[in-house]
Design an enzyme around this catalytic site. Structure first.
Site, PDB file in Angstrom:
ATOM      1  CD  GLN A 107      -2.314   1.333   2.778  1.00 57.51           C
ATOM      2  OE1 GLN A 107      -1.887   0.640   3.683  1.00 57.51           O
ATOM      3  NE2 GLN A 107      -3.197   2.263   2.966  1.00 57.51           N
ATOM      4  CB  SER A 110       2.152   6.832   4.756  1.00 58.49           C
ATOM      5  OG  SER A 110       1.106   6.232   5.446  1.00 58.49           O
ATOM      6  CB  SER A 142       3.890  -2.916   5.349  1.00 63.20           C
ATOM      7  OG  SER A 142       3.740  -2.019   6.417  1.00 63.20           O
ATOM      8  CD  GLU A 225     -13.052  -5.719  11.325  1.00 64.27           C
ATOM      9  OE1 GLU A 225     -12.391  -6.343  12.153  1.00 64.27           O
ATOM     10  OE2 GLU A 225     -13.778  -4.765  11.606  1.00 64.27           O
ATOM     11  CD  GLU A 354      -2.107  10.253  19.872  1.00 62.74           C
ATOM     12  OE1 GLU A 354      -2.007   9.523  18.859  1.00 62.74           O
ATOM     13  OE2 GLU A 354      -1.370  10.113  20.866  1.00 62.74           O
TER      14      GLU A 354
HETATM   15  C1  LIG Z   1       3.766  -0.923  11.472  1.00 61.08           C
HETATM   16  C2  LIG Z   1       3.273   0.110  10.498  1.00 61.08           C
HETATM   17  C3  LIG Z   1       3.007  -0.249   9.193  1.00 61.08           C
HETATM   18  C4  LIG Z   1       2.591   0.721   8.278  1.00 61.08           C
HETATM   19  N1  LIG Z   1       2.365   0.315   6.976  1.00 61.08           N
HETATM   20  C5  LIG Z   1       1.990   1.242   6.063  1.00 61.08           C
HETATM   21  C6  LIG Z   1       1.799   0.855   4.685  1.00 61.08           C
HETATM   22  O1  LIG Z   1       1.968  -0.310   4.300  1.00 61.08           O
HETATM   23  N2  LIG Z   1       1.452   1.803   3.801  1.00 61.08           N
HETATM   24  C7  LIG Z   1       1.246   3.101   4.172  1.00 61.08           C
HETATM   25  O2  LIG Z   1       0.897   3.892   3.307  1.00 61.08           O
HETATM   26  N3  LIG Z   1       1.427   3.512   5.470  1.00 61.08           N
HETATM   27  C8  LIG Z   1       1.805   2.602   6.413  1.00 61.08           C
HETATM   28  N4  LIG Z   1       2.010   2.987   7.724  1.00 61.08           N
HETATM   29  C9  LIG Z   1       1.919   4.416   8.070  1.00 61.08           C
HETATM   30  C10 LIG Z   1       0.740   4.779   8.942  1.00 61.08           C
HETATM   31  O3  LIG Z   1      -0.458   4.720   8.250  1.00 61.08           O
HETATM   32  C11 LIG Z   1       1.028   6.186   9.503  1.00 61.08           C
HETATM   33  O4  LIG Z   1       2.156   6.064  10.343  1.00 61.08           O
HETATM   34  C12 LIG Z   1      -0.147   6.728  10.283  1.00 61.08           C
HETATM   35  O5  LIG Z   1      -1.213   7.014   9.437  1.00 61.08           O
HETATM   36  C13 LIG Z   1       0.256   8.014  11.063  1.00 61.08           C
HETATM   37  O6  LIG Z   1       0.840   8.936  10.216  1.00 61.08           O
HETATM   38  P1  LIG Z   1       2.270   9.589  10.569  1.00 61.08           P
HETATM   39  O7  LIG Z   1       3.216   8.492  10.935  1.00 61.08           O
HETATM   40  O8  LIG Z   1       2.637  10.465   9.431  1.00 61.08           O
HETATM   41  O9  LIG Z   1       2.020  10.445  11.872  1.00 61.08           O
HETATM   42  P2  LIG Z   1       1.403  11.914  11.943  1.00 61.08           P
HETATM   43  O10 LIG Z   1       0.095  11.933  11.221  1.00 61.08           O
HETATM   44  O11 LIG Z   1       2.433  12.893  11.533  1.00 61.08           O
HETATM   45  O12 LIG Z   1       1.113  12.044  13.489  1.00 61.08           O
HETATM   46  C14 LIG Z   1       2.114  12.477  14.424  1.00 61.08           C
HETATM   47  C15 LIG Z   1       1.448  12.618  15.775  1.00 61.08           C
HETATM   48  O13 LIG Z   1       0.434  13.636  15.714  1.00 61.08           O
HETATM   49  C16 LIG Z   1      -0.817  13.127  16.145  1.00 61.08           C
HETATM   50  N5  LIG Z   1      -1.932  13.701  15.378  1.00 61.08           N
HETATM   51  C17 LIG Z   1      -2.035  13.813  14.037  1.00 61.08           C
HETATM   52  N6  LIG Z   1      -3.235  14.354  13.713  1.00 61.08           N
HETATM   53  C18 LIG Z   1      -3.906  14.561  14.862  1.00 61.08           C
HETATM   54  C19 LIG Z   1      -5.188  15.099  15.180  1.00 61.08           C
HETATM   55  N7  LIG Z   1      -6.023  15.501  14.258  1.00 61.08           N
HETATM   56  N8  LIG Z   1      -5.545  15.165  16.492  1.00 61.08           N
HETATM   57  C20 LIG Z   1      -4.706  14.742  17.477  1.00 61.08           C
HETATM   58  N9  LIG Z   1      -3.460  14.238  17.224  1.00 61.08           N
HETATM   59  C21 LIG Z   1      -3.075  14.153  15.939  1.00 61.08           C
HETATM   60  C22 LIG Z   1      -0.724  11.622  15.872  1.00 61.08           C
HETATM   61  O14 LIG Z   1      -1.635  10.903  16.687  1.00 61.08           O
HETATM   62  C23 LIG Z   1       0.736  11.319  16.195  1.00 61.08           C
HETATM   63  O15 LIG Z   1       0.898  11.145  17.584  1.00 61.08           O
HETATM   64  C24 LIG Z   1       2.422   2.061   8.673  1.00 61.08           C
HETATM   65  C25 LIG Z   1       2.681   2.420  10.000  1.00 61.08           C
HETATM   66  C26 LIG Z   1       3.113   1.460  10.913  1.00 61.08           C
HETATM   67  C27 LIG Z   1       3.366   1.874  12.314  1.00 61.08           C
END
Ligand SMILES: Cc1cc2nc3c(=O)[nH]c(=O)nc-3n(C[C@H](O)[C@H](O)[C@H](O)COP(=O)(O)OP(=O)(O)OC[C@H]3O[C@@H](n4cnc5c(N)ncnc54)[C@H](O)[C@@H]3O)c2cc1C
Length: 385
Positions: A107, A110, A142, A225, A354
């Protein structure tokens, strides 16, 4: 809320048993063609199975020791989206190999600047004759290094409001211009990647649905789901359950320390609440009721529960918890240490804790919406989940 599966004489059971007798060691392709991989999908890929039928199939396959092909993003995300909006040619080409586990999917959603606020993505796809030329970067992909295809969302109209200029593509992962760089996790394993696109030419036939309508498709799979009675392990369905962990503690003679005993009781209570939420969800599905708010409540609770279980397992390992092959009360092996390190990801992946709480606050409790200061829109209009 009690739930019992149909009895031994149910004709659906005998049908599956007959099939298993004729195919005692079925291949992924045989399971896919029988409709047993995703039985809730319509024919010919599934059986259009209602929730009870799905649970019966799960039960019979489990008893026979038959495992389904593993292709989580393909079966969980790509397939339902292709069924919903793919062309006949796309369905014909991709769905059976995906269900059979013959072609693995990833996928590509991100980006460094687009996670929770996914619609903020900036990877560009520009139509040029029969191809789209893609430039940009994805992250946390992933299985990107082993996938044959990816589901990709990219911006096709930079002038449209951010949710309206996004398109959805099938992306072959071996196209020239794609560079996949590994990200090694703190578990020591390599599961996800950075993926760079440098003038990558994706055939226009691989656009899914209409140009600029990809945001709606990115959300399609959320309602897909499969019904499952199992609460699964605490690491997104993998790993041990809390009840199995408590068995480990019991067999090792229990815990004396009152604070640790309190934490054992707490994870038991959490696990029991999650089991009841799951039963409520299954009961609603069996009665034909639409899914309620349980999914967001369950994710918010389950992800933190996984961390509580793994934190406690680490603490119960005592000083040997410093070692990678340690487990609780001297019982474990390296899987506990892996689970502890991986559990940090639970509250981030698939929508952070969050964000889940925002959903519960806004949609379940009816609290005032969280406003995005940049756009003046509510987060429920912009967030990933
Ligand atoms: C094990 C794993 C596998 C993954 N696999 C994939 C994959 O295959 N493909 C893919 O595309 N993505 C993948 N991801 C990415 C995942 O979808 C993102 O990490 C997730 O959506 C969070 O985005 P970010 O890491 O950019 O954090 P951010 O969105 O930058 O968030 C940073 C912090 O800010 C907080 N925050 C953000 N918005 C708000 C809000 N509105 N209110 C309160 N707090 C907020 C968050 O909770 C977090 O604590 C994976 C992530 C993990 C951990």
């Amino acid at each position: 809320m009690d739930f019992e599966l149909p009895g031994e004489d149910d004709p659906r059971r005998s049908g599956i048993r007959d099939w298993l007798a004729a195919n005692p060691r079925p291949s992924g392709r045989q399971l896919a063609e029988a409709g047993f991989v995703a039985p809730h999908w319509p024919k010919p890929w599934g059986l259009g199975a209602d929730p009870v039928h799905q649970l019966v199939i799960d039960d019979e396959l489990r008893r026979a020791g038959v495992s389904r092909p593993v292709n989580p993003i393909g079966i969980g995300w790509a397939g339902p989206t292709l069924m919903h909006a793919g062309s006949d040619e796309q369905k014909e080409r991709y769905l059976f190999p995906l269900l059979a586990g013959e072609e693995f999917w990833c996928q590509l959603f991100s980006e460094p600047g687009a996670g929770s606020d996914l619609a903020n993505l900036s990877t560009r796809a520009v139509r040029d004759g029969d191809v789209y030329v893609v430039n940009g970067q994805k992250i946390w992909t992933s299985f990107g290094h082993i996938a044959r295809f990816g589901i990709l969302i990219a911006r096709t109209d930079p002038d449209a409001p951010k949710h309206q200029g996004i398109s959805y593509f099938i992306c072959p992962m071996d196209l020239p211009g794609i560079e996949i760089r590994p990200i090694v996790e703190m578990t020591g394993l390599h599961t996800f990647n950075e993926v760079f696109f440098d003038d990558v030419k994706i055939p226009a036939s691989m656009l899914v649905g209409e140009e600029n309508r990809g945001w709606a498709l990115a959300k399609v799979t959320l309602s897909n789901e499969r019904v499952s009675l199992s609460t699964g392990g605490v690491l997104w369905g993998n790993g041990p359950t809390a009840f199995e962990f408590i068995d480990v503690i019991r067999k090792a003679g229990g815990v004396d320390d009152p604070v640790l005993r309190q934490r054992v009781a707490e994870i038991y209570c959490e696990a029991e609440i999650l089991r009841l939420i799951r039963l409520r969800t299954v009961t609603a599905a069996v009665q034909g009721k639409p899914p309620g708010p349980e999914a967001s409540v369950r994710k918010a609770l389950a992800d933190e529960h996984g961390q509580h279980v793994m934190d406690l397992a680490k603490d119960l390992a005592g000083t040997s918890g410093m070692l990678t092959n340690s487990g609780p009360l001297g019982q474990g092996d390296g899987t506990w240490n892996y689970g502890f390190l991986f559990s940090a990801a639970l509250t981030v992946g698939g929508g952070t804790s969050e964000v889940q709480r925002n959903i519960v606050a806004e949609r379940v409790l009816g609290l005032p919406h969280d406003i995005d200061v940049e756009t003046g829109k509510t987060w429920s209009e912009t967030r990933r989940a």
